[in-house]
Design an enzyme around this catalytic site. Sequence first.
Site, PDB file in Angstrom:
ATOM      1  N   GLY A 210      66.868   1.451  15.698  1.00 35.76           N
ATOM      2  CA  GLY A 210      67.594   0.449  16.737  1.00 35.76           C
ATOM      3  C   GLY A 210      66.860   0.365  17.930  1.00 35.76           C
ATOM      4  O   GLY A 210      66.447  -0.804  18.564  1.00 35.76           O
ATOM      5  N   SER A 261      63.966  11.555  29.729  1.00 36.17           N
ATOM      6  CA  SER A 261      64.510  12.121  28.566  1.00 36.17           C
ATOM      7  C   SER A 261      65.136  13.478  28.935  1.00 36.17           C
ATOM      8  O   SER A 261      64.476  14.578  29.328  1.00 36.17           O
ATOM      9  CB  SER A 261      63.813  12.035  27.374  1.00 36.17           C
ATOM     10  OG  SER A 261      64.407  12.353  26.368  1.00 36.17           O
ATOM     11  N   SER A 263      67.556  14.862  30.585  1.00 41.32           N
ATOM     12  CA  SER A 263      67.667  15.362  32.040  1.00 41.32           C
ATOM     13  C   SER A 263      69.483  14.997  32.513  1.00 41.32           C
ATOM     14  O   SER A 263      69.634  14.951  33.450  1.00 41.32           O
ATOM     15  CB  SER A 263      66.859  14.719  32.941  1.00 41.32           C
ATOM     16  OG  SER A 263      65.550  15.090  32.579  1.00 41.32           O
TER      17      SER A 263
END
Length: 608
Positions: A210, A261, A263
């Site tokens: 994706g 990322s 977090s």
Amino acid sequence: MTDVDATLDAAGLTNTHVREYVKHWFEVTGAERLEVVNASDDDRLVAEAVEAGELLPVGEGRYYSRSYFKDTARAEERTIVATSDENDKGVYNNWRPAAEMKDKLVGLMTGSSAGKTMYVIPYLMAPPGSPLEKFAAGVELTDNRNVVMQMIRMARVGVDHINDLGDSFVRAVHVTGDLPNLGQGTPDDQRYFVTVADERTILHYGSSYGGNALLGKIAHGLRQGAYDGWKNGFLVEQFMLLGVVDKETGKKYHICGGFPSASGKTNLAMTLAPDALGDRYYVEFYGDDIAWLWVGDDGKLYGMNPENGVFGVAKDTNEKTNPTAVDSIVPGTGAIFTNVAYNPKLQEVWWEGKGPKPTDLDGWEDWKGDAIAARTGEEVDAPWAHPNSRFTTTLANVPNVAKDFEDPAGVEIHGIIFGGRTRDREPLVRAIHDVAEGVYDGLTLGAEATFAADGLEGVLRYDPMSMRPFMSYAEADYAAHWLEVIGRATKKPIFAHVNWFQRGDDGRFLWPGYRENLRPLVWLMQYMNGEVEGTKTPVGVIPKREELLLEGLDEQGLADLDTVLTIDVDRWKQEMDHREKHLAQFDGLPEEIWEAHRRVAADLDSAE
């Protein structure tokens, strides 16, 4: 061979610029068939994919797909921003000359869709009628049916979105390639994910994952959008966006922000009010990943989520961490799960952190399709789902999605927050008034690296505004653009930094997190309104204990509260040296940013 003109006529695609673009790439890629897609085609496409084995059923109205096992995540080292101006080169954007990359991608794509269908996906990364609509339209060409179904969930898809836009659309070409023979991760890697930003063209070759293949999402919605915003006076950021409604006063506040990322960005975006505050506050969801921001004619800062869906990480998504997400992917939602564990007998999925692991292994297959019951040796304890396994669902499926999430006017932005995972130094929340200091804080945003540097634990991996993987132009220009856009607003948002991840000496988290994270956000809005005053520190204003709404907070959270509302000055002084080295990478950084840095450093030096 498909009659391209007849196919486009039958689909009602009348934009001559789009037609020329489709015909050109249909010839280059050598596709055998052509199909123009609208959102209304989803049921038929799903049925075709199930019949072909590309999708597997997960009970009623949900589906499962697997990626090629070497094609499971974005590949930052293969992701390139190309333009004709070398001044666009930054530290993070992996810049290359446009002419070089276009030639390479045309070479790779030539004939690579032979025997396949080329799907034409006209899409809009904005509510129709948005002031940024002309920057939000695109046409993705892909030879992968799963990409089509994912795009229908993530964007607004249909020919009506592009017929009247003339040449103002992003040209996005995706060719899957021969996945088993692309040399992923080797010196012979053939994958290239290129945004030719100054030509508004996206060329991606060699993936069906994706993040690499849904070109409206990251390549357009972030990289191309950010470049367009730089040239046209708006901001495009990897930001979540939520609304907080005070049912007592009737006021509503919108907060957006960036988080590196791991977090807590998605969990915050989809949060609910804690039970103890539920009678007064209601949280509305707008988006978990991207926000486009602009200054309106009235001088206010506005924002919108350009996406139409959620492409969420499945790992650790459960009723405690993110009940909203769980309710967004229930049977009947049309959700698509990717690279989780699957049981074809039960038509069920499972991932690490979902809940108790099934004890009866009969029928369970891991994300590669291998039988879990047949595992031996070290394989026995390997994860069932890939760590980057995903779910895709539309915004309309999110139970608390804002009623005005499709309002083309966007919503006023009252607060911009940044938050990285740090075990110390960062308090629960600190508010920042000054715009340059707020931008400076975003540029020095980071989360703890997984290793120590210079003998120090907890050294940050800096991720400016959480845009490190998505930068499309030079960081100094990026900083100047932020200062210019926010500086233009006559009613400016409050900036803040949040941290849910402080740890005690015993390693435990000091703040309970999840739904409790609404408490510091409410304080921030009260502070913006002058209803509380906080305590001034060298790095911003932090709440006084009595200013936070503490009703219903558990005893451990109350006991640790003073610690999470404390600034460790010595640790901050240490941090400033790292920040200076980080910022020094960016040639030509605006003097206002350096002034903010020196001001914070001086205030820390004079603090007791």
